[in-house]
Design a protein around this motif. Structure first.
Motif, PDB file in Angstrom:
ATOM      1  N   HIS A  31       0.829  -1.213   0.000  1.00 57.76           N
ATOM      2  CA  HIS A  31       0.000   0.000   0.000  1.00 57.76           C
ATOM      3  C   HIS A  31       0.857   1.254   0.000  1.00 57.76           C
ATOM      4  O   HIS A  31       0.567   2.205  -0.709  1.00 57.76           O
ATOM      5  N   LEU A  32       1.898   1.238   0.830  1.00 55.89           N
ATOM      6  CA  LEU A  32       2.774   2.405   0.890  1.00 55.89           C
ATOM      7  C   LEU A  32       3.406   2.640  -0.478  1.00 55.89           C
ATOM      8  O   LEU A  32       3.425   3.757  -1.004  1.00 55.89           O
ATOM      9  N   ASN A  33       3.892   1.558  -1.072  1.00 56.76           N
ATOM     10  CA  ASN A  33       4.543   1.627  -2.378  1.00 56.76           C
ATOM     11  C   ASN A  33       3.589   2.193  -3.426  1.00 56.76           C
ATOM     12  O   ASN A  33       3.940   3.114  -4.179  1.00 56.76           O
ATOM     13  N   ASN A  34       2.348   1.674  -3.451  1.00 54.55           N
ATOM     14  CA  ASN A  34       1.392   2.132  -4.458  1.00 54.55           C
ATOM     15  C   ASN A  34       0.991   3.586  -4.256  1.00 54.55           C
ATOM     16  O   ASN A  34       0.891   4.347  -5.225  1.00 54.55           O
ATOM     17  N   CYS A  35       0.749   3.967  -3.003  1.00 55.40           N
ATOM     18  CA  CYS A  35       0.401   5.373  -2.755  1.00 55.40           C
ATOM     19  C   CYS A  35       1.562   6.271  -3.160  1.00 55.40           C
ATOM     20  O   CYS A  35       1.352   7.345  -3.729  1.00 55.40           O
ATOM     21  N   GLY A  36       2.769   5.836  -2.870  1.00 58.05           N
ATOM     22  CA  GLY A  36       3.953   6.607  -3.275  1.00 58.05           C
ATOM     23  C   GLY A  36       4.017   6.765  -4.782  1.00 58.05           C
ATOM     24  O   GLY A  36       4.281   7.858  -5.294  1.00 58.05           O
ATOM     25  N   LYS A  37       3.723   5.691  -5.497  1.00 65.85           N
ATOM     26  CA  LYS A  37       3.754   5.766  -6.957  1.00 65.85           C
ATOM     27  C   LYS A  37       2.693   6.734  -7.479  1.00 65.85           C
ATOM     28  O   LYS A  37       2.946   7.523  -8.389  1.00 65.85           O
ATOM     29  N   LEU A  38       1.491   6.647  -6.892  1.00 65.89           N
ATOM     30  CA  LEU A  38       0.425   7.557  -7.344  1.00 65.89           C
ATOM     31  C   LEU A  38       0.777   9.004  -7.054  1.00 65.89           C
ATOM     32  O   LEU A  38       0.477   9.898  -7.843  1.00 65.89           O
ATOM     33  N   MET A  39       1.447   9.228  -5.917  1.00 67.43           N
ATOM     34  CA  MET A  39       1.892  10.595  -5.623  1.00 67.43           C
ATOM     35  C   MET A  39       2.904  11.061  -6.651  1.00 67.43           C
ATOM     36  O   MET A  39       2.867  12.204  -7.103  1.00 67.43           O
ATOM     37  N   LEU A  40       3.786  10.163  -7.012  1.00 65.71           N
ATOM     38  CA  LEU A  40       4.821  10.531  -7.982  1.00 65.71           C
ATOM     39  C   LEU A  40       4.181  10.914  -9.319  1.00 65.71           C
ATOM     40  O   LEU A  40       4.521  11.935  -9.913  1.00 65.71           O
ATOM     41  N   VAL A  41       3.210  10.105  -9.753  1.00 69.65           N
ATOM     42  CA  VAL A  41       2.572  10.362 -11.055  1.00 69.65           C
ATOM     43  C   VAL A  41       1.828  11.698 -11.047  1.00 69.65           C
ATOM     44  O   VAL A  41       2.019  12.540 -11.932  1.00 69.65           O
TER      45      VAL A  41
END
Lengths: 471, 178
Positions: free
Chosen positions: A309-319
């Protein structure tokens, strides 16, 4: 208990191996129907309230009292206690409004858009993200309400038969905003609540005291989990997700229309709707992480809010952060390409004018620092991720301040130029709204199931009859 | 237990596979009035236990009512009741009506979805006969239940209980209708 042994036996037999392309688990191994029910309901029903909760709640109450004092003084004296004047008639109040409502967007995105996209990992974070949405929209609503000056006659903005025979102008984006925000709030509450009904049923069945049983029994509407009900419930959730997804995009689009329909340089631009929506989702995911990381640590939810979850939220923030960086790049370009003196001056004023600190702070906080999210080690470790999220939250607030104030304080006519200086009461209102948010969110954590148990059960590797996951 | 005031025969299962197999078997034997109670949605049961799903048409009707309400309100107010002439622009400036039309469509569709779903489920209903069975509280956490209702023409205390016992159930009870 023999039943549990049978269950765990079946789990070993049918557990699905992790996807080799995505080796992070959505739910940690060892979680069963019974453990997830016990883990989440015990937070509400039986476990001792942690010290963290009392401290945060106390801090929230303190700020909430500040909010109450600020509002009381405001109602007594009028909005002259703020730093607003002409031409900077919008400043902190609208900055806070846009910031709060933007934060709400990630909750709906997680609960609605990711549901339509069949992203099963969203299940365990969707309840508290939706609660975040509701409370953020409540905080947001406070600011336009009190910026009206005479908040007690706010209902004049609604169309209703009245003795003044006056009606709102439906060509005004400010009227659209009233409809957009109130619809957004209503739909968020309904979507949140309908998803929570089965979990309230679980709390009712696991509660021991008569009062608690009655309380959750009333809230659960007598949910009994029959397969017919589940089918209707699933359909309703899916349809609500389908209508909430365009809704969430429309809300910040309408908020951006408040700006872009005005002819002011720096506001009058067609890039504003996607610019605002991207910024909203960006700050919203930052808030999800700022709330989720401490909750996970304090309540020991590592098996449900996993590194995935942390990884995915981080990716969405990056995008979404990169979308935002693109608009930061394109704004000066369109100003230059238009050849319009006023447009070019706004860009110049932002970069070197009296509020240039806000412009460069935005670039640093929203573009430069979040590039750290490219690194797997930043996205999967709590302290760096939490820090970047806080940076983004601050950056997004400063961005809204920059958009509003630097466009207003240097308008077409140099003789009307002015400067905005925030007063104590501007700050008191802002921090007070954070207090309101903390109080509401802490009450939610204390009294309602913050992880959707019924949806997490579907994620367990033996939830599907015959083996595999139901989702 | 006497037959008067019986709601039905309930079997408890400890895992979804046994429940779905049992539901299949019960249906194959000719029972029609039965219902499963589970802690989460199980898709396989939708085929075994059919039922009408009127949620989509209700949501559609809600959305249409919302659109019609918004358009009527905006047209009436902007063009008839309180016309504002802005630089000679048409009073019926429909493109500017779209945002509110969209918002009210969503608002009505969403409200109809919520209220309609509860109404179709027959909720709120605080009490239900199966709540008389203490074991049934597990249905919202980790247990799976199958209930053949007494109004099923094939219902027979002995035979129904016997078929449940053959289906890996971990408990079978007859529940009173109170």
């Amino acid at each position: 208990m023999p039943e549990l042994v049978a269950l765990e036996e079946r789990q070993r037999q049918t557990a699905r191996p992790l996807d080799p392309n995505n080796p992070l688990a959505v739910v940690a191994p060892g979680t069963t129907f019974e453990t997830v029910s016990e883990q989440i309901s015990s937070i509400v029903l039986t476990r001792k309230i942690p010290l963290f909760w009392w401290c945060t709640f106390g801090f929230g109450v303190f700020l909430f009292v500040v909010f109450g004092v600020a509002i009381t003084y405001l109602l007594a004296k009028g909005i002259g206690i703020w730093g607003v004047q002409i031409p900077v008639a919008w400043a902190f109040a609208i900055t806070n409004f846009v910031w709060w409502i933007g934060i709400g967007h990630a909750g709906t995105l997680i609960s609605a858009f990711l549901l339509l996209m069949n992203q099963s990992w969203r299940s365990s974070i969707n309840r508290f993200a939706e609660a975040m949405t509701i409370f953020a929209v409540m905080c947001a609503g406070m600011f336009p309400l009190f910026h009206l000056g005479r908040a007690w006659i706010f209902y004049w903005i609604l169309p209703y038969p009245n003795t003044m025979t006056a009606q709102p102008n439906f060509r005004s984006p400010l009227v659209w905003d009233v409809f957009a925000v109130s619809t957004y709030f209503t739909i968020s509450v309904l979507f949140w609540y309908i998803g929570m009904i089965p979990d309230l049923g679980t709390l009712r069945d696991r509660a021991t005291g008569g009062f608690k049983k009655g309380f959750y029994g009333v809230l659960s509407f007598g949910w009994r989990g029959s397969s017919h009900h589940w089918k209707l419930h699933k359909t309703a959730c899916l349809l609500l997700a389908g209508i909430a997804t365009p809704l969430v995009l429309s809300v910040h689009t309408v908020v951006s229309f408040d700006f872009t329909i005005a002819i002011l340089p720096g506001w009058h631009s067609t890039i504003f709707p996607p610019y605002f929506v991207a910024g909203a989702i960006y700050s919203g995911f930052a808030m999800v992480l700022v709330l989720g990381i401490p909750l996970r640590a304090v309540y020991g939810l590592h098996n449900l809010i996993t590194v995935r979850h942390l990884n995915n939220c981080g990716k969405l923030m990056l995008v979404t952060g990169l979308f935002l960086a693109y608009t930061y790049l394109i704004e000066p370009f369109t100003a230059w390409y238009s050849g319009n003196d006023f447009e070019m001056y706004t860009v110049h004023n932002r970069a070197v004018g009296p509020h240039s600190w806000s412009y460069w702070l935005v670039i640093l906080l929203n573009v430069v620092i979040p590039q750290a999210l490219w690194f797997y080690k930043v996205r999967t470790r709590v302290i760096p991720l939490f820090t970047v999220s806080m940076v983004v939250l601050v950056g997004m607030w400063v961005e809204r301040f920059m958009i509003i104030v630097t466009a207003l304080d240097r308008d077409f006519l140099p003789s009307s130029w002015s400067n905005f200086i925030a007063t104590f009461w501007d700050n008191a209102m802002f921090w007070g709204s954070i207090g309101m948010f903390i109080v509401l969110f802490m009450l939610f954590v204390r009294f309602l199931p913050m992880i959707p148990m019924s949806e997490v059960r579907e994620l367990l590797p033996f939830s599907r009859p015959g083996g595999g996951t139901e989702k | 237990m006497n037959d008067f005031g019986t709601y039905g025969m309930v079997a408890e299962f400890d895992n979804p596979t046994d429940l779905v197999e049992a539901a299949h078997e019960i249906k194959r034997k000719g029972y029609r009035r039965f219902e499963a109670y589970t802690p989460y949605a199980i898709r396989d049961l939708e085929e075994i236990i059919p039922g009408r799903n009127l949620v989509p048409p209700i949501v559609l009707i809600g959305g249409l009512i919302g659109s019609a309400t918004a358009w009527t309100m905006e047209y009436y107010i902007a063009a008839i009741d309180y016309p504002i002439n802005v630089g000679g622009r048409p009073l019926y400036s429909w493109p500017m009506f779209i945002p509110i039309l969209f918002e009210l469509t969503v608002l009505f569709a969403g409200t109809f979805a919520f209220v309609g779903t509860l109404a179709l489920c027959g909720l709120p209903r605080p009490h239900f006969p199966l709540f008389n069975l203490p074991e049934f509280s597990g249905a919202s956490s980790s247990r799976f239940f199958l209930c053949v209702e007494k109004r099923d023409p094939m219902y027979d205390s002995e035979a129904t209980a016997e078929s449940f016992r053959d289906l890996n159930s971990i408990g079978v009870w007859e529940v009173e209708n109170v």
